[in-house]
Design an enzyme around this catalytic site. Sequence first.
Site, PDB file in Angstrom:
ATOM      1  N   HIS A   1      -7.842  -5.112  -1.111  1.00 43.10           N
ATOM      2  CA  HIS A   1      -6.567  -4.449  -0.849  1.00 43.10           C
ATOM      3  C   HIS A   1      -5.838  -5.091   0.338  1.00 43.10           C
ATOM      4  CE1 HIS A   1      -3.746  -1.140  -1.061  1.00 43.10           C
ATOM      5  NE2 HIS A   1      -3.976  -0.792   0.180  1.00 43.10           N
TER       6      HIS A   1
ATOM      7  N   ASP B   1      -9.507  -4.401  -5.731  1.00 42.37           N
ATOM      8  CA  ASP B   1      -8.860  -3.248  -5.102  1.00 42.37           C
ATOM      9  C   ASP B   1      -9.031  -2.022  -5.998  1.00 42.37           C
ATOM     10  OD1 ASP B   1      -7.228  -1.476  -3.748  1.00 42.37           O
ATOM     11  OD2 ASP B   1      -5.389  -2.630  -4.032  1.00 42.37           O
TER      12      ASP B   1
ATOM     13  N   SER C   1       0.835  -1.197   0.000  1.00 38.21           N
ATOM     14  CA  SER C   1       0.000   0.000   0.000  1.00 38.21           C
ATOM     15  C   SER C   1       0.875   1.255   0.000  1.00 38.21           C
ATOM     16  CB  SER C   1      -0.961  -0.044   1.193  1.00 38.21           C
ATOM     17  OG  SER C   1      -1.986   0.916   1.048  1.00 38.21           O
TER      18      SER C   1
END
Length: 318
Positions: A294, A262, A164
């Site tokens: 995600h 995602d 991320s």
Amino acid sequence: MASNATDEIAFDFRPYFILYKDGHVDRLTENDFVPPSLNPEGVSSKDVAIIPELGVSARLFLPKLDAGDPHRKLPILVYFHGGGFCFVSAFCSLVHGYLTSIVTEANVIAVSIDFRRFPEHTLPAAYDDCWAALQWVASHSAGEAEPWLSEHGDFDRITIIGDSAGGNIVHNMAMRAGREELGHGVKLEGAIFGHPYFCGAEAVGDEVKYPEKKAQGDYIWMLTNPTTVGLDDPQINPIAVGGPSLSGLGCARVLLCVAGNDILRDRGLLYYERLRSSGWKGTVELLESEGEEHVFHLYNPTRENARIIMQHIVSFLN
């Protein structure tokens, strides 16, 4: 009755953190602390200071050494955690467990960086800290003080990895490594992107269908980096028009992971295509996890698709 000053909220960013007027912060997500441990039967870990005056530190992980070859040099993995530049740490159970698993399965040394976070510190503090940490790792090729690195690390096989926001840091560190020296002749060998956090002014892919999700990602960037030029800042939009070419990526190999459900998937795919067509001389592998959310592999490491990601990481590192 007047409220206690320590209870007065200056900025409420739930479910992530609350900033109070007296300056202290309550982090509400992945803010537990797991102590390091020395485990002769498996992975050992310990915490070290990198820049004490700034509070930049790291947790080191060392696998069980081969009794028949205790001086064998092992690949070095440098991890940048996610959390939108404002939550999660190198010492929480989520990150500690994930790095322990990688070290166990890949038989590598790992260095998990604890960088400065928002709201106490705005970007580019996290970028600067992570670059300094990479230079600190590289310095051990000349025999610096940390023996786990200097005695057991293979400085021809340094890979950076992040999930991320940590994936965003991976990109920025790899680009910086392409234009600056890490020192001591050390270069990055690889970069692993786990569902990297990128955005841009113009919506792409599923961002068009889910504008509220895009708006949240955009907001985090503008909030954590008040000096940014905007959503097409090449630090957050690597494929922005006029930005530096991805041909300058300073590593030889890339593994890029995206998840099918995602909101960031389409930007990851665009990054992959742009990197392939940029003239960059390295090799890139794309791994898409169909039907997954995600960073699912952090929260559900036993899922089949999470095991597949782990297998690709292990293969990449070895």
